[in-house]
Design a protein around this motif. Sequence first.
Motif, short mmCIF file in Angstrom:
data_model
loop_
_atom_site.label_atom_id
_atom_site.label_comp_id
_atom_site.label_asym_id
_atom_site.label_seq_id
_atom_site.Cartn_x
_atom_site.Cartn_y
_atom_site.Cartn_z
N ARG A 168 -4.45 -17.83 11.92
CA ARG A 168 -5.00 -18.68 10.85
C ARG A 168 -4.07 -19.82 10.45
O ARG A 168 -4.50 -20.79 9.85
CB ARG A 168 -5.33 -17.83 9.63
CG ARG A 168 -6.48 -16.85 9.89
CD ARG A 168 -6.64 -15.88 8.76
NE ARG A 168 -6.77 -16.53 7.46
CZ ARG A 168 -6.62 -15.92 6.29
NH1 ARG A 168 -6.30 -14.64 6.26
NH2 ARG A 168 -6.78 -16.59 5.17
N ARG A 169 -2.78 -19.69 10.76
CA ARG A 169 -1.82 -20.70 10.33
C ARG A 169 -0.83 -21.04 11.44
O ARG A 169 -0.65 -20.28 12.39
CB ARG A 169 -1.06 -20.20 9.09
CG ARG A 169 -1.89 -20.24 7.83
CD ARG A 169 -1.23 -19.53 6.68
NE ARG A 169 -1.23 -18.09 6.90
CZ ARG A 169 -0.86 -17.21 5.99
NH1 ARG A 169 -0.47 -17.62 4.80
NH2 ARG A 169 -0.87 -15.92 6.25
N ASP A 183 -2.77 -24.77 7.51
CA ASP A 183 -3.97 -23.94 7.59
C ASP A 183 -4.84 -24.50 8.72
O ASP A 183 -5.24 -25.67 8.67
CB ASP A 183 -4.72 -23.97 6.26
CG ASP A 183 -5.93 -23.06 6.27
OD1 ASP A 183 -6.94 -23.41 6.93
OD2 ASP A 183 -5.88 -21.99 5.64
N SER A 190 -0.48 -26.61 3.83
CA SER A 190 -0.68 -25.77 2.64
C SER A 190 0.62 -25.49 1.88
O SER A 190 0.61 -25.37 0.66
CB SER A 190 -1.36 -24.46 3.00
OG SER A 190 -0.61 -23.75 3.97
N ILE A 191 1.74 -25.36 2.60
CA ILE A 191 3.02 -25.04 1.94
C ILE A 191 4.14 -25.81 2.64
O ILE A 191 4.15 -25.95 3.87
CB ILE A 191 3.33 -23.52 2.01
CG1 ILE A 191 2.21 -22.68 1.40
CG2 ILE A 191 4.65 -23.21 1.31
CD1 ILE A 191 2.40 -21.17 1.57
N SER A 210 2.23 -12.31 6.65
CA SER A 210 2.51 -12.64 5.25
C SER A 210 3.91 -13.21 5.03
O SER A 210 4.16 -13.88 4.03
CB SER A 210 2.32 -11.41 4.37
OG SER A 210 3.31 -10.43 4.65
N ASP A 225 7.75 -15.93 1.70
CA ASP A 225 6.42 -15.36 1.46
C ASP A 225 5.42 -16.50 1.55
O ASP A 225 5.48 -17.46 0.79
CB ASP A 225 6.38 -14.73 0.06
CG ASP A 225 5.08 -13.97 -0.20
OD1 ASP A 225 4.04 -14.34 0.39
OD2 ASP A 225 5.10 -13.03 -1.00
N ARG A 227 1.96 -16.08 1.58
CA ARG A 227 0.61 -15.61 1.29
C ARG A 227 -0.20 -16.60 0.48
O ARG A 227 -1.42 -16.71 0.66
CB ARG A 227 0.66 -14.25 0.60
CG ARG A 227 0.84 -13.11 1.58
CD ARG A 227 1.05 -11.79 0.90
NE ARG A 227 2.42 -11.67 0.41
CZ ARG A 227 3.03 -10.51 0.24
NH1 ARG A 227 2.38 -9.39 0.48
NH2 ARG A 227 4.27 -10.46 -0.20
N SER A 228 0.44 -17.31 -0.44
CA SER A 228 -0.29 -18.30 -1.23
C SER A 228 0.65 -19.42 -1.66
O SER A 228 1.84 -19.19 -1.86
CB SER A 228 -0.94 -17.65 -2.45
OG SER A 228 0.04 -17.07 -3.27
N ALA A 229 0.10 -20.63 -1.78
CA ALA A 229 0.89 -21.78 -2.21
C ALA A 229 1.37 -21.55 -3.65
O ALA A 229 0.65 -20.93 -4.44
CB ALA A 229 0.05 -23.04 -2.11
N GLY A 231 4.16 -20.69 -2.22
CA GLY A 231 5.04 -19.86 -1.41
C GLY A 231 6.35 -19.62 -2.11
O GLY A 231 6.65 -20.23 -3.14
#
Length: 323
Positions: A168-169, A183, A190-191, A210, A225, A227-229, A231
């Motif tokens: 996915r990334r 992404d 994304s980060i 992750s 990490d 997993r979500s911005a 990061g």
Amino acid sequence: MSLAFLHAHDCAEPHSDAVWGVSWTANDTAISISADGSVKQWSAAAGQPHPPNASFPAPHTLAQVSLSVSPDGKRALYNSIEGLTGLWNLENGEVIGTYESYVRKGEDSEPSWSVSLNPRGETYASTGASGNVSIHSAQTENFGDRLSMLPSGRNKFGMFCSHSPDGRRIAMSSETGQIYIFDIETSSLSITFTSHAMSVRSLAWSPDSSLLLSASEDKRLVLHDVRSAPGGTVASFSGHSSWVLSADISPDGRLGLSGSADKSIKVWDIGARAAVSTIQDTGEVWSVSWRPKAPAAGSPGAFVTGGEDGVVRWWRGAGSGGP
């Protein structure tokens, strides 16, 4: 805690120059690329060429600098120093695609430096002087054709790119220490991490996609990490006395692995944030790769390394028989 790793064996026929990339495959073989221009496959059990009497891809006149093997161990993507990309079918030994990325095909085309096969198999990514990531076809009929571009927004040389295991990334690192997470589905950045002040030469994803481990010329490894911005930085690992050239994460996600220009290999306990084993090698260690099969209970696993002396070496945790 400390772990002991023993030298199991070497490849039967060393490369004639440094090994710049090595990967232990799901089929218990190892693929190596070298500054001597060759790409080879070895049996992990004994270090012999695989299959016996195999004919490997014809050696290139220039160094091979990037290697990416599919999760099923059936295909290997490799790239030379000037940007000749090849796709090798490891089942029948045939080179099923080549692409001359250094031949200009448009305004923003550029030679590839680092390449990464999408785990889903249909595309591969590349990065190079522009600091962007290009997505290419990995299909035999139009191998290398550029499908899209993911801009980083910074014109700094792209040193390394790697797909996450879930496909996915894509992570890409630059010569000035930035790490970019793209992404794929949305083709967006994304980060961005600025964990290092010097070139990041290697990136390794955790099996669950992750976490990302980076290896830098600043002598450190940093765990992120993703997993979500935006990061976050989870941990920094110090202990090498020179550039860290390669990194990997074990199949159970517990141990990190690094090779350095200080001629050592280190194994890191990710949870404890500490080095648990240090092995002195004979020269700079340019590439490290864990055995992708999860180790037996009680064993820390096994890994393969390659470096300055042209030898592919296998190492196993003490107390674990075989690779």
